[in-house]
Design a protein around this motif. Structure first.
Motif, short mmCIF file in Angstrom:
data_model
loop_
_atom_site.label_atom_id
_atom_site.label_comp_id
_atom_site.label_asym_id
_atom_site.label_seq_id
_atom_site.Cartn_x
_atom_site.Cartn_y
_atom_site.Cartn_z
N VAL A 55 0.87 -1.18 0.00
CA VAL A 55 0.00 0.00 0.00
C VAL A 55 0.90 1.23 0.00
CG1 VAL A 55 -1.88 1.23 1.15
CG2 VAL A 55 -1.76 -1.28 1.28
N ALA A 73 -5.82 4.57 0.97
CA ALA A 73 -4.88 3.87 1.84
C ALA A 73 -5.64 3.02 2.86
CB ALA A 73 -3.97 4.87 2.54
N GLY A 120 -7.49 0.16 1.17
CA GLY A 120 -6.55 -0.87 0.74
C GLY A 120 -6.13 -1.79 1.86
N HIS A 121 -5.78 -1.20 3.01
CA HIS A 121 -5.42 -2.03 4.17
C HIS A 121 -6.59 -2.90 4.61
CE1 HIS A 121 -1.42 -0.47 4.99
NE2 HIS A 121 -1.86 0.76 4.88
N SER A 149 -1.02 -6.57 4.75
CA SER A 149 -0.71 -5.31 4.07
C SER A 149 0.72 -4.89 4.39
CB SER A 149 -1.69 -4.22 4.49
OG SER A 149 -1.51 -3.85 5.84
#
Length: 569
Positions: free
Chosen positions: A104, A112, A115-116, A126
């Motif tokens: 990421v 962000a 995504g995690h 991640s």
């Protein structure tokens, strides 16, 4: 101000022990003595920081994004959950499986966080990656963790493309922002189109891998710090006493200038904030002291973590401080380097009534020591006391035994066994883990001393790590980067004092035959490092030298270089 209840769900019980704000305490000692870790056998961070809030209060704001390119500005828990679920479905379709690593490489943007969360929902791991990384730094980390997917911001996509063909296992690349996709790249939001907003978050054990933070450390290659889902629970005690200042209200808004790509931003602020249902402000502009006052006024920020370097920059903006209403600020926390009395006095004068706390930790074990003004656990010149649940001792640097007397200098040690805040191990580096953990203690490689009341004072680094604006910088990585330039025969890096950043890297360079020292060559070498490593790692000072002082075994004598710098200063 009204307090609020944290939602409970069958798969996410409240975990009462982490809600200090709901009780009255007579002393810090009472709080510490009453605390016991509550670590469920099954625990997934995504469930606790997103799903339970999205299901109970979907319209509750999770993120404020200043100057959001998408024009949205606010993102609710419901919206973030929907996006994370869509992304998880997409990544699963692309073949991402439990345990796979997902890079990421995104700053303070909603992508962000999404995504995690998508990674953790899949049971994947991640890997936060700084947008300041150059090609060498990015390539090494993506290859070292064998990442199969990566989310790349527009600010760093060119760096990614320069090394894409050298990343062995990567099969999925998503881009964030204004990017014309190359072959194999897919826009972050476009990838989610047509995918369901329903996704059953995978069941994970509290000890399952959550993330890998890379730290340069002090010697050799960067090390991947493996943290489990339990890490979040390890952060909550100090977050409650130190960052929250034992108070949680519906008016709370949190912020940090620290990038969400490293522990200081993601681990200290964003994840605990979401656990308690508090919005965090995201801001991606170049840090400017005067703009912070406007940010505080606009979002009515109540609590923030900020390094001393940034506080010093704010102190220079007297007019901005007077021009803006900053009465919302309730607590300011700091770390990475010591706070001086001047900063503390300025905070007390500028943010009337606000607490100012210093804290201590590192990527391998963060948020372990700090202050707590409401319970009078603050002492000028000291970092603070061990957080609830933590045992911190001063160890003999040679034996790693807690035999050092109060007031004497030794190595700061953190009890490792059954401590959720500690790393599991270094990724693919068992020998580094063995050196880091001895006699049940995690060795910080920092020297400090502790008084009879348990207040910790930082003294110096045990090794040669350079702390610049809160970043820990390993000299060998910079030396290796310089050595990759044809003009450099050898190089040595030390940290030297800097009024604004605390320390900065200084390079001593021995030139290859046929090259002559010049100001233009020095600038070229600085740029060489800046383009290949993180921008904060390049040597801000550079001096040419005929021969580097070395030991009989060929190691650079940094103490001799430090003495040389002092003599010339």
């Amino acid at each position: 101000m009204p307090t609020y209840d944290v939602p409970e769900a069958p798969d996410a019980p409240k975990l009462e022990t982490y809600h200090f704000h709901e009780q009255d305490w007579d002393s810090y000692e009472q709080l510490v003595d009453s605390f016991e870790w509550e670590i469920p056998e099954e625990f997934n961070v995504a469930t606790y920081i997103c799903d339970r809030w999205a299901e109970a209060e979907p319209d509750r704001v999770a993120l404020h994004i200043k100057d959001d390119p998408r024009g949205q500005g606010e993102y609710t828990f419901g919206e973030i959950q929907a996006a994370a679920n869509r992304l998880a479905n997409y990544l699963e379709e692309e073949g991402v499986e439990r345990g796979d690593r997902i890079g990421v490489n995104v700053p303070q943007k909603p992508e962000a966080v999404v995504g995690h969360l998508a990674a953790w929902k899949l049971g994947a791991v991640s890997v936060p990656l700084s947008t300041l990384f150059g090609p060498d730094a990015l390539r090494y980390r993506l290859n070292d963790c064998s990442a199969t997917a990566c989310i790349i911001d527009e600010s760093t996509v060119d760096v990614y493309r320069s090394v894409r063909d050298e990343i062995d296992d990567l099969t999925t690349a998503l881009t964030v922002g204004d990017v014309d996709q190359n072959d194999g790249e897919v826009d972050f939001w476009a990838a989610q189109e047509g995918h369901s907003e329903e996704f059953e978050t995978r069941t994970t054990a509290s000890d399952d891998d959550l993330t890998i933070f890379y730290t340069s450390g002090t010697t050799g290659e960067p090390k991947g710090v493996r943290h489990a889902h339990r890490m979040l629970l390890g952060h909550l005690p100090l977050f409650s006493s130190w960052f929250m200042n034992l108070e949680l209200t519906d008016d709370d808004v949190y912020w940090t200038p620290a990038s969400w790509t490293w522990m200081g931003g993601l681990g200290i602020v964003v994840l605990p904030a979401m656990f308690y249902g508090v919005p965090t402000v995201g801001w991606n502009e170049q840090f400017d002291g005067k703009d912070v006052f406007e940010l505080i006024e606009t979002y009515e920020i109540t609590n923030y973590w900020i390094p001393p370097t940034a506080l010093r920059m704010m102190m220079e903006e007297k007019e901005a401080a007077e021009r803006h209403d900053v009465s919302s600020v309730r607590a300011i926390t700091s770390g990475g380097e010591s706070l001086g009395k001047t900063i503390v006095d300025w905070v007390k004068e500028t943010f009337e009534g606000a607490a100012i706390h210093e804290g201590y930790g590192q990527t391998e074990a963060n948020m372990v020591v700090g202050g707590c003004e409401p319970l009078d656990a603050v002492r000028q010149g000291k970092i603070g006391k061990a957080a609830p649940g933590q045992e911190v001792q001063i160890l003999d640097p040679d034996t790693a035994e807690p035999t050092v007397e109060p007031g004497e200098v030794g190595e700061i040690g953190i009890w490792y066994e059954n401590n959720p805040v500690c790393l599991k191990e270094y990724w693919n580096k068992p020998e580094k883990t063995d050196a880091k953990v001895q006699n049940g203690w995690l060795l910080t490689e920092d020297l400090g001393k502790m008084d009879e009341d348990g207040y910790l004072e930082f003294v110096s680094r045990k090794d040669d790590v350079i702390i610049s604006s809160g970043y820990r910088i390993g000299p060998e990585e910079i030396e290796d980067s310089l050595a990759g330039h044809e003009a450099v025969a050898d190089a040595g890096i030390i940290g030297v004092p800097d009024d604004k950043r605390g320390e900065v890297p200084k390079a001593y360079v021995k030139l290859s035959e046929g090259y002559e020292s010049s100001e233009s060559l020095a600038e070229e070498l600085q740029q060489h490092v800046k383009e290949r490593l993180a921008k904060y790692e390049y040597p801000r000072q550079l001096e040419f030298i005929d021969e580097l002082p070395k030991t009989a075994t060929g190691k650079i004598r940094r103490a001799d270089l430090e003495k040389k710098h002092e003599e010339s200063s």
